[in-house]
Design a protein around this motif. Structure first.
Motif, PDB file in Angstrom:
ATOM      1  N   GLY A 212       6.883  51.217  14.603  1.00 31.96           N
ATOM      2  CA  GLY A 212       7.503  52.178  13.693  1.00 31.96           C
ATOM      3  C   GLY A 212       6.842  52.123  12.335  1.00 31.96           C
ATOM      4  O   GLY A 212       5.998  51.264  12.062  1.00 31.96           O
ATOM      5  N   LEU A 213       7.254  53.045  11.463  1.00 32.78           N
ATOM      6  CA  LEU A 213       6.694  53.108  10.123  1.00 32.78           C
ATOM      7  C   LEU A 213       6.988  51.832   9.331  1.00 32.78           C
ATOM      8  O   LEU A 213       6.147  51.351   8.571  1.00 32.78           O
ATOM      9  CB  LEU A 213       7.264  54.329   9.391  1.00 32.78           C
ATOM     10  N   ALA A 214       8.180  51.267   9.507  1.00 37.15           N
ATOM     11  CA  ALA A 214       8.559  50.071   8.753  1.00 37.15           C
ATOM     12  C   ALA A 214       7.610  48.907   9.033  1.00 37.15           C
ATOM     13  O   ALA A 214       7.196  48.180   8.122  1.00 37.15           O
ATOM     14  CB  ALA A 214       9.997  49.674   9.079  1.00 37.15           C
ATOM     15  N   GLY A 252       5.510  54.988  20.372  1.00 33.03           N
ATOM     16  CA  GLY A 252       5.047  54.230  19.227  1.00 33.03           C
ATOM     17  C   GLY A 252       4.664  55.118  18.059  1.00 33.03           C
ATOM     18  O   GLY A 252       4.631  56.351  18.160  1.00 33.03           O
ATOM     19  N   PHE A 253       4.361  54.490  16.940  1.00 27.25           N
ATOM     20  CA  PHE A 253       4.041  55.209  15.703  1.00 27.25           C
ATOM     21  C   PHE A 253       2.534  55.177  15.483  1.00 27.25           C
ATOM     22  O   PHE A 253       1.948  54.113  15.252  1.00 27.25           O
ATOM     23  CB  PHE A 253       4.748  54.550  14.519  1.00 27.25           C
ATOM     24  N   PRO A 254       1.842  56.340  15.549  1.00 26.76           N
ATOM     25  CA  PRO A 254       0.383  56.352  15.389  1.00 26.76           C
ATOM     26  C   PRO A 254      -0.039  56.274  13.928  1.00 26.76           C
ATOM     27  O   PRO A 254       0.539  56.930  13.061  1.00 26.76           O
ATOM     28  CB  PRO A 254      -0.022  57.696  15.997  1.00 26.76           C
ATOM     29  N   VAL A 255      -1.058  55.483  13.681  1.00 29.24           N
ATOM     30  CA  VAL A 255      -1.635  55.361  12.341  1.00 29.24           C
ATOM     31  C   VAL A 255      -3.108  55.754  12.443  1.00 29.24           C
ATOM     32  O   VAL A 255      -3.893  55.089  13.134  1.00 29.24           O
ATOM     33  CB  VAL A 255      -1.493  53.938  11.786  1.00 29.24           C
ATOM     34  N   GLU A 256      -3.463  56.832  11.754  1.00 28.89           N
ATOM     35  CA  GLU A 256      -4.798  57.404  11.867  1.00 28.89           C
ATOM     36  C   GLU A 256      -5.663  57.014  10.659  1.00 28.89           C
ATOM     37  O   GLU A 256      -5.251  57.188   9.522  1.00 28.89           O
ATOM     38  CB  GLU A 256      -4.719  58.937  11.950  1.00 28.89           C
ATOM     39  N   TYR A 257      -6.843  56.509  10.948  1.00 32.02           N
ATOM     40  CA  TYR A 257      -7.833  56.217   9.906  1.00 32.02           C
ATOM     41  C   TYR A 257      -8.986  57.202  10.087  1.00 32.02           C
ATOM     42  O   TYR A 257      -9.756  57.110  11.048  1.00 32.02           O
ATOM     43  CB  TYR A 257      -8.354  54.783  10.011  1.00 32.02           C
ATOM     44  N   ASP A 258      -9.072  58.165   9.179  1.00 37.32           N
ATOM     45  CA  ASP A 258     -10.145  59.157   9.179  1.00 37.32           C
ATOM     46  C   ASP A 258     -11.230  58.629   8.240  1.00 37.32           C
ATOM     47  O   ASP A 258     -11.109  58.730   7.013  1.00 37.32           O
ATOM     48  CB  ASP A 258      -9.589  60.498   8.697  1.00 37.32           C
ATOM     49  N   VAL A 259     -12.268  58.038   8.809  1.00 36.51           N
ATOM     50  CA  VAL A 259     -13.275  57.324   8.021  1.00 36.51           C
ATOM     51  C   VAL A 259     -14.465  58.230   7.736  1.00 36.51           C
ATOM     52  O   VAL A 259     -15.040  58.827   8.658  1.00 36.51           O
ATOM     53  CB  VAL A 259     -13.747  56.053   8.756  1.00 36.51           C
ATOM     54  N   LEU A 260     -14.819  58.332   6.464  1.00 35.22           N
ATOM     55  CA  LEU A 260     -15.988  59.092   6.047  1.00 35.22           C
ATOM     56  C   LEU A 260     -17.077  58.125   5.586  1.00 35.22           C
ATOM     57  O   LEU A 260     -16.858  57.339   4.657  1.00 35.22           O
ATOM     58  CB  LEU A 260     -15.636  60.053   4.908  1.00 35.22           C
ATOM     59  N   ASN A 261     -18.210  58.159   6.260  1.00 37.98           N
ATOM     60  CA  ASN A 261     -19.372  57.380   5.849  1.00 37.98           C
ATOM     61  C   ASN A 261     -20.236  58.246   4.945  1.00 37.98           C
ATOM     62  O   ASN A 261     -20.605  59.369   5.308  1.00 37.98           O
ATOM     63  CB  ASN A 261     -20.193  56.945   7.064  1.00 37.98           C
ATOM     64  N   CYS A 262     -20.571  57.738   3.786  1.00 37.57           N
ATOM     65  CA  CYS A 262     -21.308  58.520   2.782  1.00 37.57           C
ATOM     66  C   CYS A 262     -22.559  57.772   2.349  1.00 37.57           C
ATOM     67  O   CYS A 262     -22.529  56.564   2.131  1.00 37.57           O
ATOM     68  CB  CYS A 262     -20.438  58.775   1.556  1.00 37.57           C
ATOM     69  N   SER A 263     -23.634  58.528   2.217  1.00 32.80           N
ATOM     70  CA  SER A 263     -24.900  57.963   1.737  1.00 32.80           C
ATOM     71  C   SER A 263     -25.443  58.855   0.627  1.00 32.80           C
ATOM     72  O   SER A 263     -25.595  60.066   0.819  1.00 32.80           O
ATOM     73  CB  SER A 263     -25.916  57.881   2.889  1.00 32.80           C
ATOM     74  N   ILE A 264     -25.697  58.266  -0.520  1.00 39.32           N
ATOM     75  CA  ILE A 264     -26.275  58.990  -1.653  1.00 39.32           C
ATOM     76  C   ILE A 264     -27.607  58.332  -1.982  1.00 39.32           C
ATOM     77  O   ILE A 264     -27.654  57.176  -2.410  1.00 39.32           O
ATOM     78  CB  ILE A 264     -25.346  58.960  -2.879  1.00 39.32           C
ATOM     79  N   ARG A 265     -28.680  59.078  -1.753  1.00 33.89           N
ATOM     80  CA  ARG A 265     -30.015  58.528  -1.979  1.00 33.89           C
ATOM     81  C   ARG A 265     -30.609  59.127  -3.244  1.00 33.89           C
ATOM     82  O   ARG A 265     -30.656  60.348  -3.408  1.00 33.89           O
ATOM     83  CB  ARG A 265     -30.941  58.809  -0.789  1.00 33.89           C
TER      84      ARG A 265
END
Length: 282
Positions: A212-214, A252-265
């Motif tokens: 759960g969220l708790a 169950g309670f889903p927890v989503e991680y939306d991951v952004l990979n960033c590259s600055i050259r």
């Protein structure tokens, strides 16, 4: 002290208090760091950056060292500066690194307690700056990135992972003001459009399930990541309702991680440091 300054202190204190538990409990963060390290190596090799070209490198937000040891293995001949805002995290990372590396390699590594965007270093000090899941804690992401880009030598790269707009979407539907607002890839491109720099954004998603969220909120507090956004004013009754509603979710309670990979050259023809971060007029 400003509200943002006080908030930064609360974030640092929370991670400091959680340092002893972090390495064992932050399972998703370890998984994301592992995937980010692979992406970083591929991205830098594609850009022609790597090997002996990386003489000096900086890691921001090292935590207990999920990314650190991999970076040091990938570029063992580079002079590394490893930093985090939490003194306790830095000390644990230092101990784990010392146990993992030969003495000669460990002696080339410096450890510093520092807030990423405010780290004290001269312009053009590094060929590479890396960070896994720290930049989402910077209140002004563009300002932070512009400051860090100034620390790169021509041809260098700032490579980091951060959280995207679809992170924690189930939790945010239940208690929207309790969670940080993260950028979409398009919004991140608009924010990080820095002159004379090449920007690449990629991403992936990780989902974990909690009863759960708790339980998940307790986990966030246990790993030091439970500090709500600056100026949070959510009513307690709203959060209590969200906790009740989360118990009604089947499976169950889903927890989503939306991951952004960033590259600055940074391109070879780098503008003078004081002009970086100023948008050109069209």
């Amino acid at each position: 002290m400003s509200e943002i300054g006080l908030w930064n202190e609360r974030v640092a204190a929370a991670f400091d208090e959680a340092a002893a538990r972090y390495h064992d409990d932050a399972v998703v963060q370890a998984r994301i760091a592992e995937q980010f390290a692979v992406w970083t190596k591929v991205d830098l090799e594609r850009s022609g950056i790597g090997g002996t070209a990386i003489k000096d490198a900086l890691e921001i937000g090292c935590g207990t060292g999920f990314l650190t040891t991999t970076l040091l293995e990938m570029w063992p001949d580079s002079r590394w500066t490893i930093s985090d805002v939490s003194p306790a995290m830095v000390e644990i990372c230092r101990r784990r690194t010392r146990a993992a590396l030969p003495r000669a390699e460990f002696d080339q590594v410096r450890f510093r307690v520092a807030d990423g965007p405010s780290i004290s270093a001269s312009p053009r000090s590094f060929d590479l700056i890396c960070s896994s899941l720290a930049f989402q804690w910077f209140p002004d992401l563009r300002s932070a990135v512009c400051k860090l880009v100034q620390l790169l030598r021509p041809g260098g790269a700032l490579v980091f992972s951060t959280l995207g707009a679809n992170s924690f979407c189930t939790a945010r539907r239940l208690a929207p003001k309790f969670f940080h607002a993260y950028p979409s890839p398009d919004e991140l491109r608009r924010r990080l459009g820095i002159p004379d720099c090449e920007l690449t954004i990629d991403g992936f998603q990780v989902v974990e399930t909690w009863p759960g969220l708790a339980q998940w909120l307790k986990h966030l507090r246990d790993i030091g990541a439970g500090t709500p956004p600056p100026g949070w004013r959510e009513r307690p009754s709203t959060l209590l309702k969200a906790l009740r509603d989360s118990r009604e979710l089947r499976g169950g309670f889903p927890v989503e991680y939306d991951v952004l990979n960033c590259s600055i050259r940074v391109e070879r023809a780098l503008l003078p440091p004081l002009t970086i971060g100023v948008k050109r007029s069209r």
